[in-house]
Design a protein around this motif. Structure first.
Motif, PDB file in Angstrom:
ATOM      1  N   ARG A 233       0.827  -1.202   0.000  1.00 17.07           N
ATOM      2  CA  ARG A 233       0.000   0.000   0.000  1.00 17.07           C
ATOM      3  C   ARG A 233       0.864   1.256   0.000  1.00 17.07           C
ATOM      4  N   LYS A 234       1.952   1.245   0.779  1.00 23.86           N
ATOM      5  CA  LYS A 234       2.843   2.407   0.803  1.00 23.86           C
ATOM      6  C   LYS A 234       3.480   2.652  -0.563  1.00 23.86           C
ATOM      7  N   PHE A 235       3.815   1.581  -1.278  1.00 22.90           N
ATOM      8  CA  PHE A 235       4.425   1.741  -2.592  1.00 22.90           C
ATOM      9  C   PHE A 235       3.415   2.346  -3.574  1.00 22.90           C
ATOM     10  N   ARG A 236       2.168   1.823  -3.560  1.00 22.32           N
ATOM     11  CA  ARG A 236       1.137   2.387  -4.439  1.00 22.32           C
ATOM     12  C   ARG A 236       0.844   3.834  -4.078  1.00 22.32           C
ATOM     13  N   GLU A 237       0.874   4.131  -2.777  1.00 20.17           N
ATOM     14  CA  GLU A 237       0.645   5.491  -2.322  1.00 20.17           C
ATOM     15  C   GLU A 237       1.712   6.434  -2.878  1.00 20.17           C
ATOM     16  N   ALA A 238       2.965   5.997  -2.871  1.00 24.45           N
ATOM     17  CA  ALA A 238       4.049   6.826  -3.396  1.00 24.45           C
ATOM     18  C   ALA A 238       3.885   7.062  -4.900  1.00 24.45           C
ATOM     19  N   ILE A 239       3.513   6.014  -5.645  1.00 27.97           N
ATOM     20  CA  ILE A 239       3.294   6.160  -7.092  1.00 27.97           C
ATOM     21  C   ILE A 239       2.165   7.144  -7.356  1.00 27.97           C
ATOM     22  N   LEU A 240       1.047   6.982  -6.614  1.00 28.84           N
ATOM     23  CA  LEU A 240      -0.084   7.890  -6.786  1.00 28.84           C
ATOM     24  C   LEU A 240       0.293   9.329  -6.450  1.00 28.84           C
ATOM     25  N   ALA A 241       1.069   9.510  -5.379  1.00 30.74           N
ATOM     26  CA  ALA A 241       1.458  10.861  -4.980  1.00 30.74           C
ATOM     27  C   ALA A 241       2.278  11.535  -6.068  1.00 30.74           C
ATOM     28  N   MET A 242       3.234  10.826  -6.640  1.00 28.89           N
ATOM     29  CA  MET A 242       4.048  11.416  -7.700  1.00 28.89           C
ATOM     30  C   MET A 242       3.222  11.682  -8.949  1.00 28.89           C
ATOM     31  N   ALA A 243       2.246  10.807  -9.227  1.00 31.72           N
ATOM     32  CA  ALA A 243       1.366  11.035 -10.382  1.00 31.72           C
ATOM     33  C   ALA A 243       0.486  12.255 -10.152  1.00 31.72           C
ATOM     34  N   ILE A 244      -0.034  12.415  -8.935  1.00 30.71           N
ATOM     35  CA  ILE A 244      -0.856  13.578  -8.616  1.00 30.71           C
ATOM     36  C   ILE A 244      -0.049  14.856  -8.771  1.00 30.71           C
ATOM     37  N   GLU A 245       1.206  14.833  -8.337  1.00 32.29           N
ATOM     38  CA  GLU A 245       2.073  16.006  -8.483  1.00 32.29           C
ATOM     39  C   GLU A 245       2.311  16.354  -9.949  1.00 32.29           C
ATOM     40  N   ARG A 246       2.330  15.333 -10.811  1.00 26.71           N
ATOM     41  CA  ARG A 246       2.519  15.587 -12.232  1.00 26.71           C
ATOM     42  C   ARG A 246       1.266  16.157 -12.889  1.00 26.71           C
ATOM     43  N   LYS A 247       0.083  15.852 -12.323  1.00 24.73           N
ATOM     44  CA  LYS A 247      -1.159  16.252 -12.976  1.00 24.73           C
ATOM     45  C   LYS A 247      -1.737  17.553 -12.435  1.00 24.73           C
ATOM     46  N   PHE A 248      -1.546  17.800 -11.140  1.00 24.46           N
ATOM     47  CA  PHE A 248      -2.165  18.974 -10.525  1.00 24.46           C
ATOM     48  C   PHE A 248      -1.109  19.910  -9.955  1.00 24.46           C
ATOM     49  N   SER A 249      -1.480  21.164  -9.820  1.00 29.97           N
ATOM     50  CA  SER A 249      -0.571  22.142  -9.223  1.00 29.97           C
ATOM     51  C   SER A 249      -0.566  21.985  -7.708  1.00 29.97           C
ATOM     52  N   LYS A 250       0.405  22.608  -7.075  1.00 26.39           N
ATOM     53  CA  LYS A 250       0.482  22.536  -5.614  1.00 26.39           C
ATOM     54  C   LYS A 250      -0.757  23.159  -4.968  1.00 26.39           C
ATOM     55  N   ASP A 251      -1.251  24.260  -5.522  1.00 25.32           N
ATOM     56  CA  ASP A 251      -2.434  24.895  -4.966  1.00 25.32           C
ATOM     57  C   ASP A 251      -3.661  23.992  -5.094  1.00 25.32           C
ATOM     58  N   GLN A 252      -3.791  23.298  -6.220  1.00 26.13           N
ATOM     59  CA  GLN A 252      -4.916  22.384  -6.404  1.00 26.13           C
ATOM     60  C   GLN A 252      -4.836  21.210  -5.420  1.00 26.13           C
ATOM     61  N   ILE A 253      -3.622  20.701  -5.230  1.00 28.93           N
ATOM     62  CA  ILE A 253      -3.448  19.587  -4.291  1.00 28.93           C
ATOM     63  C   ILE A 253      -3.841  20.010  -2.882  1.00 28.93           C
ATOM     64  N   LEU A 254      -3.398  21.208  -2.463  1.00 31.54           N
ATOM     65  CA  LEU A 254      -3.735  21.672  -1.124  1.00 31.54           C
ATOM     66  C   LEU A 254      -5.234  21.937  -0.989  1.00 31.54           C
ATOM     67  N   GLU A 255      -5.848  22.441  -2.055  1.00 28.21           N
ATOM     68  CA  GLU A 255      -7.295  22.664  -2.026  1.00 28.21           C
ATOM     69  C   GLU A 255      -8.049  21.339  -1.861  1.00 28.21           C
ATOM     70  N   LEU A 256      -7.639  20.326  -2.635  1.00 28.60           N
ATOM     71  CA  LEU A 256      -8.272  19.011  -2.501  1.00 28.60           C
ATOM     72  C   LEU A 256      -8.084  18.459  -1.090  1.00 28.60           C
ATOM     73  N   TYR A 257      -6.887  18.597  -0.583  1.00 28.96           N
ATOM     74  CA  TYR A 257      -6.573  18.043   0.735  1.00 28.96           C
ATOM     75  C   TYR A 257      -7.422  18.692   1.827  1.00 28.96           C
ATOM     76  N   LEU A 258      -7.467  20.012   1.847  1.00 23.82           N
ATOM     77  CA  LEU A 258      -8.167  20.702   2.926  1.00 23.82           C
ATOM     78  C   LEU A 258      -9.683  20.550   2.846  1.00 23.82           C
ATOM     79  N   ASN A 259     -10.187  20.191   1.692  1.00 28.77           N
ATOM     80  CA  ASN A 259     -11.619  19.981   1.555  1.00 28.77           C
ATOM     81  C   ASN A 259     -12.033  18.518   1.704  1.00 28.77           C
TER      82      ASN A 259
END
Length: 728
Positions: free
Chosen positions: A150-176
């Protein structure tokens, strides 16, 4: 003339080859990782899709009669865009959760290295290295299982999310989307739940409280533990000062202690049950999105009676817990404290406390399985085992008594001798066999209940005795459905035999005596009851556990800080609470007789408060590890300020013949050791006579219980490691 080149060393050639192989593997690994991230990125939902997708699922919990007792599910506030989220909320979250959020690629190698260093320094995992992006990936796409895959898949997903969304979008998703406890998802829902207003108006102190919840929502919830929430908020403010987003002056003026919380909706003791039952869904079903209908074993009438019994009988300043199991293990009632609103800590399932003499259940089970019978004679006398000398509550020794008498009056020396005879490891194994899941020590003093246990585990053990030696496993959920489809149905397993039926029958025989004439008399409810009291040293804990008409109930009372409670004995408040609950709980059940008839012990003591309620097990003056305390550290008898009672003499068990012309009253006085005013003389004068003309003691009725041939042939001792033994 050219110099001949010295050939390379074989080891140098091998080392060079190894370096080339490692470089090749690193290149291949990097390429595979990049490919995995690229493929994952292409499969991620769009930002708008992620904004609209819900978190969690709606769950309706039904009682045994079908009534809905709790509706649970995610609470969502208004979605706040990045620009409308207060800067103090964004800064507080980044500072405490992921201070390098703006610079990493989704995974923070420095954070991972720090978590490993802390793990190495402290010997256990204290903090993780997950970034905000990893937490978002876990909350949206994965679960909280702590597995490498699960940790390995989580790391892959995190890097993919960083490639697709901006830092502001990621923080917006997280806080909501992140969970803040109490069913609240996102900062707006959390702000409305805890402070009664939307998140767009959060102050610095409020933002610090909410940001501090992510680490452990249940531990730092301001409605559950305001002190912990304020302390965590202080950590957040200090971190914000370290990262430079606020000044020390701003942090000092924030004052989280002065925050006014929104009023909490009323709750009741049913929540102790649902808080214990609902987490079990993770192991029963795989559905995490669709709405669920959960059908449980809870009897609302019994739950109301249990709540009232604890509230009415727990002494002031103490807490109480109660668990009641039906014959199949279904939990009919569960109370984890006197008030769920003030404390949602479930003392029925989470607290571990010393059981006192109620632990003797396992000592006598082991002795009966080893070949003893309730009528066997044993000698109550001074005994020292590995430097430990247990004391009896009555402060004297009775000589030869039966096992029934020793159990009814909770004689400590006999329990110690039986434990030594069968082996303390055997007693510990018997406890584990009957469902005790906490560690059990094997020091001699363990026979007096010096190992911590849970209320639900002890209740389970007594229920297994009531079930004629067949293992009873507590369960709460009978059925789970979703959109009309059945996802889970509970099946009761009756295949695990813990002890032979005759052992359970003989144990029930002893337990009946305790309630009818021993320390548990206040637990009588007008129908057959079998049970046992337990009182720990200096009256810190009081227990009563027993069963009747197919229902087994365990009661504990004491203080959360384990301080002494004056007058608390297992035979007093806990036994009264047991009776107050069991009378209405069994009112509509048929009266069930036990396999063995009630047989009185050899003698009956005066109705002193100690014998009526069950004195604390003063023989258990031991350190936290169960080792005996030195003599100079054992408190004197009056250390706790309890009233002192003169010892009651126990008669010699040798037969006494009436001298010619001796008055009947004098004979009875000498045989029973009673004051001539108690019992009334008319009872003694009307006592039936034996064939010899000698009056029969009215306190020792005919001892003809179940005939010996009614028991099955005595089997070989139970093998504690046989395959049929349940897994605790």
């Amino acid at each position: 003339m050219a110099r001949a080149r010295t050939p390379a060393s074989p080891w140098r050639r091998r080392f060079g080859l190894l370096i080339k192989i490692l470089i090749g593997l690193a290149v291949l690994g990097t390429a595979a990782l990049a490919l995995a991230v690229y493929v994952t990125r292409s499969q991620l939902p769009s930002f708008e899709d992620l904004k609209s997708s819900p978190n969690g699922q709606m769950i309706r919990v039904h009682a045994a009669d079908g009534r809905v007792i709790v509706s649970m599910g995610p609470s969502y506030g208004q979605w706040l865009s990045y620009d409308t989220i207060p800067a103090v909320m964004r800064d507080a979250t980044i500072s405490v959760e992921d201070r390098r959020f703006r610079s990493h690629i989704g995974v923070d190698p420095i954070g991972v290295a720090r978590s490993f260093k802390v793990r190495f320094d402290r010997g256990r995992w204290v903090q993780g290295g997950s970034t905000i992006t990893q937490q978002l990936a876990r909350n949206v796409f994965l679960n909280n299982q702590k597995k490498f895959g699960r940790k390995f898949r989580e790391a892959i997903l995190a890097m993919a999310i960083e490639r697709k969304f901006s830092k502001d979008q990621i923080l917006e998703l997280y806080l909501n989307k992140v969970y803040y406890g109490g069913g609240a998802y996102g900062i707006d829902a959390a702000s409305r739940k805890f402070f009664g207003h939307g998140a767009e108006n959060l102050s610095l102190a409020e933002a610090a409280v909410i940001a501090g919840l992510v680490k452990a929502p249940s531990n730092y919830s301001p409605t559950a533990d305001a002190e912990a929430a304020v302390g965590r908020a202080g950590v957040v403010l200090d971190t914000m000062v370290e990262t430079g987003v606020i000044s020390r002056g701003e942090a000092d003026s924030a004052d989280p202690q002065g925050l006014k919380l929104a009023p909490e909706p009323k709750q009741n003791s049913v929540r102790y049950f649902t808080d214990w039952a609902l987490p079990q869904l993770d192991t029963l079903i795989d559905e995490t999105q669709a709405p669920l209908e959960v059908w449980t074993t809870l009897d609302l009438g019994m739950q109301k009676a249990a709540d009232a019994a604890i509230r009415a009988n727990a002494p002031p300043g103490t807490q109480g817990a109660l668990v009641s199991l039906d014959r199949d293990g279904s939990v009919r009632a569960m109370v984890g404290g006197k008030d769920y609103v003030s404390s949602n800590y479930n003392r029925a399932t989470q607290a571990v406390r010393q059981p006192g003499s109620s632990f003797k259940l396992f000592v006598y089970l082991a002795a009966l399985e080893a070949g003893h019978r309730p009528e066997d004679n044993v000698v109550d006398e001074p005994v020292t085992i590995d430097g430990w000398s247990p004391r009896n509550d009555s402060r004297h020794f009775s000589g030869q008594v039966t096992i029934r008498t020793a159990f009814a009056y909770s004689i400590n020396t006999i329990a110690a001798k039986l434990g030594q005879e069968v082996g303390f490891a055997t007693v510990a194994d018997m406890a584990r066999r009957f469902g005790i899941t906490t560690p059990v020590n094997t020091h001699p003093s363990m026979v007096l209940g010096t190992s911590d246990v849970r209320v639900i585990d002890m209740t389970r053990a007594f229920a297994s005795v009531a079930s004629k030696g067949i293992a009873v496993t507590p369960y709460a959920i009978t059925r789970v459905t979703s959109n009309g489809q059945t996802l889970y149905t509970h099946e009761v397993d009756r295949s695990h035999v813990l002890v032979a039926p005759y052992v359970a029958a003989e144990m029930t025989d002893l337990l009946q005596t305790t309630v009818n004439t021993g320390t548990g008399r206040q637990a009588q409810i007008g129908r057959p009851v079998a049970g046992k009291t337990g009182t720990t040293t200096s009256t810190k804990d009081g227990w009563f556990l027993g069963f009747s008409s197919g229902l087994t109930t365990g009661v504990w009372m004491g203080r959360d800080d384990a301080k002494p409670v004056a007058g608390l004995h297992g035979g007093s408040a806990p036994a009264r609470a047991f009776a107050a609950f069991m009378k209405p709980a069994t009112a509509n059940r048929p009266i069930e007789e036990f396999d063995t008839k009630v047989t009185m012990p050899d003698w009956a003591l005066d109705n002193t408060e100690e014998m009526y309620f069950g004195e604390p097990d003063n023989g258990s003056f031991v350190d936290p590890d169960g080792n005996p305390l030195p003599a100079d550290r054992i408190p004197p008898d009056d250390y706790y300020g309890e009233p002192q009672v003169a010892p009651v003499p126990i008669p010699d068990r040798a037969p006494v013949q009436a001298a010619p012309g001796q008055q009947l009253d004098d004979l009875i006085d000498r045989v029973t050791g009673r004051d001539r005013r108690d019992p009334p003389r008319d009872i003694l004068r009307d006592a039936p006579r034996e064939s010899s003309g000698t009056p029969r003691d009215p306190y020792a009725p005919s001892r003809q219980a179940v005939p010996r041939d009614a028991y099955p042939p005595r089997a070989a001792p139970h093998d504690p490691y046989q395959d049929s033994r349940p897994n605790p």
